[in-house]
Motif scaffolding. Structure first.
Motif, mmCIF file in Angstrom:
data_model
loop_
_atom_site.group_PDB
_atom_site.id
_atom_site.type_symbol
_atom_site.label_atom_id
_atom_site.label_comp_id
_atom_site.label_asym_id
_atom_site.label_seq_id
_atom_site.Cartn_x
_atom_site.Cartn_y
_atom_site.Cartn_z
ATOM 1 N N ALA A 54 0.824 -1.204 0.000
ATOM 2 C CA ALA A 54 0.000 0.000 0.000
ATOM 3 C C ALA A 54 0.864 1.262 0.000
ATOM 4 N N ILE A 55 1.922 1.248 0.793
ATOM 5 C CA ILE A 55 2.826 2.402 0.837
ATOM 6 C C ILE A 55 3.492 2.602 -0.522
ATOM 7 N N SER A 56 3.871 1.515 -1.179
ATOM 8 C CA SER A 56 4.496 1.601 -2.504
ATOM 9 C C SER A 56 3.556 2.249 -3.516
ATOM 10 N N ALA A 57 2.275 1.888 -3.447
ATOM 11 C CA ALA A 57 1.289 2.464 -4.362
ATOM 12 C C ALA A 57 1.136 3.968 -4.127
ATOM 13 N N VAL A 58 1.125 4.365 -2.858
ATOM 14 C CA VAL A 58 1.023 5.786 -2.524
ATOM 15 C C VAL A 58 2.246 6.543 -3.030
ATOM 16 N N ALA B 165 14.951 12.070 -15.138
ATOM 17 C CA ALA B 165 15.597 11.800 -16.432
ATOM 18 C C ALA B 165 16.495 10.566 -16.398
ATOM 19 N N ASP B 166 16.684 9.983 -15.226
ATOM 20 C CA ASP B 166 17.582 8.833 -15.057
ATOM 21 C C ASP B 166 16.810 7.696 -14.384
ATOM 22 N N PRO B 167 16.406 6.659 -15.153
ATOM 23 C CA PRO B 167 15.604 5.562 -14.595
ATOM 24 C C PRO B 167 16.204 4.928 -13.341
ATOM 25 N N ALA B 168 17.518 4.726 -13.336
ATOM 26 C CA ALA B 168 18.165 4.103 -12.176
ATOM 27 C C ALA B 168 18.060 5.018 -10.955
ATOM 28 N N ARG B 169 18.256 6.294 -11.172
ATOM 29 C CA ARG B 169 18.182 7.261 -10.070
ATOM 30 C C ARG B 169 16.748 7.401 -9.567
ATOM 31 N N LEU B 170 15.786 7.344 -10.491
ATOM 32 C CA LEU B 170 14.387 7.458 -10.110
ATOM 33 C C LEU B 170 13.955 6.246 -9.279
ATOM 34 N N THR B 171 14.433 5.067 -9.682
ATOM 35 C CA THR B 171 14.119 3.844 -8.925
ATOM 36 C C THR B 171 14.712 3.927 -7.518
ATOM 37 N N LYS B 172 15.918 4.446 -7.430
ATOM 38 C CA LYS B 172 16.567 4.587 -6.128
ATOM 39 C C LYS B 172 15.791 5.556 -5.235
ATOM 40 N N LEU B 173 15.346 6.668 -5.833
ATOM 41 C CA LEU B 173 14.544 7.639 -5.083
ATOM 42 C C LEU B 173 13.260 7.000 -4.589
ATOM 43 N N ARG B 174 12.589 6.240 -5.471
ATOM 44 C CA ARG B 174 11.341 5.564 -5.104
ATOM 45 C C ARG B 174 11.564 4.607 -3.932
ATOM 46 N N ASN B 175 12.604 3.792 -4.037
ATOM 47 C CA ASN B 175 12.880 2.826 -2.975
ATOM 48 C C ASN B 175 13.222 3.510 -1.659
ATOM 49 N N ASN B 176 13.981 4.598 -1.746
ATOM 50 C CA ASN B 176 14.328 5.346 -0.535
ATOM 51 C C ASN B 176 13.080 5.903 0.150
ATOM 52 N N LEU B 177 12.152 6.415 -0.661
ATOM 53 C CA LEU B 177 10.921 6.983 -0.102
ATOM 54 C C LEU B 177 10.063 5.898 0.552
ATOM 55 N N ILE B 178 9.957 4.754 -0.111
ATOM 56 C CA ILE B 178 9.178 3.642 0.457
ATOM 57 C C ILE B 178 9.797 3.191 1.778
#
Length: 275
Positions: free
Chosen positions: A42-46, A69-82
């Motif tokens: 649920a947190i990931s979806a938010v 603009a950087d898929p790898a960096r965006l994924t890292k940001l997403r994971n950090n936020l989750i």
């Protein structure tokens, strides 16, 4: 998330009945905020919705342009936020990124930017119908980070790094222009005369410094006079901007700062093109 809340209600009701039938007076365990939010899924979806909201928010999306603009960096940001939200709400996730003060240092984040960020997160929570109690608890927990994120207004000059950083960018920019066959003919005379080249470099540093809020003072000719008779085209002006942008990228100037500088200098186009 609503279904998860209902399940928790069933579990708690069942527990209450059991305790009553056994005539034991025990305190019911209150589910963690993490559990009440619905856990990792649920947190990931938010967070996914939050990132989409930020990307479409003109008030703050420039802060995230480099990551977007950087898929790898965006994924890292997403994971950090989750992981950050998970850990802050009592989950098993572990946030391993930089502390908030370090990661936001020099970004010039203001009160209005932080407010916009909270609004985008609040909107994401509303989309998934997170109840008011859980929503308030989460936003309150994250609000504790505000003091380490908001720095207050900073000048573009400070975010560029001051005179030394601007000088380094201009040196690189002049080198790029000298190698750019689209426009280097305009600078051939200056390139052949060390004194004139040095004066050009100093004028550019002072021009950028003054335009970005620094103490430098540009004392050269105004743009219209300096470019009169040169017949510079839009394509040639664009080539100049591309060379400057490449130098800013080389020195890892973050997107918001880069955009602000190019926008400030872009106001000179009318006095340079077609003169």
């Amino acid at each position: 998330m609503k279904k998860s809340m209902q399940l928790w209600g069933v579990f708690l009701m069942a527990g209450t009945l059991l305790f009553t039938s056994c005539k034991k007076e025990e305190t019911a365990v209150t589910p963690t905020l993490y559990a009440r939010l619905g856990g990792n899924a649920a947190i990931s979806a938010v967070i996914d919705q939050f990132i989409a909201n930020v990307a479409g928010d003109a008030r703050i999306n420039a802060f995230f342009a480099d990551a977007a603009a950087d898929p790898a960096r965006l994924t890292k940001l997403r994971n950090n936020l989750i992981n950050q939200v998970g850990m802050a709400t009592g989950g098993t996730e572990k946030y391993t990124g930089l502390d908030m003060k370090t990661s936001h240092k020099g970004m010039g984040i203001e009160e209005s930017h932080f407010t916009a960020l909270v609004e985008d997160l609040s909107s994401a929570l509303d989309k998934f119908k997170v109840p008011t109690t859980e929503k308030t608890e989460l936003l309150t927990a994250l609000a504790g980070m505000k003091a380490d994120i908001v720095e207050g207004p900073t000048t573009l000059y400070a975010r560029l790094g001051g005179n030394a950083a601007i000088t380094a960018v201009i040196d690189d920019f002049i080198g790029k222009v000298a190698a750019d066959s689209r426009i280097n003919a305009f600078f051939a005379a200056a390139a052949a005369d060390p004194a004139r080249l040095n004066r050009l470099k100093l004028n550019l540093v002072n021009q950028v410094g003054q335009a970005s809020g620094g103490p430098e003072k540009y004392s050269g000719l105004d743009m219209k006079t300096a470019h009169k008779g040169m017949k510079i085209t839009d394509a040639q002006f664009n080539a100049l901007v591309e060379d400057l942008q490449a130098s800013l990228v080389k020195f890892k100037v973050e997107s918001r700062t880069k955009i602000q500088l190019l926008t400030a200098l872009g106001g000179m186009r009318a006095d340079i093109v077609g003169q």
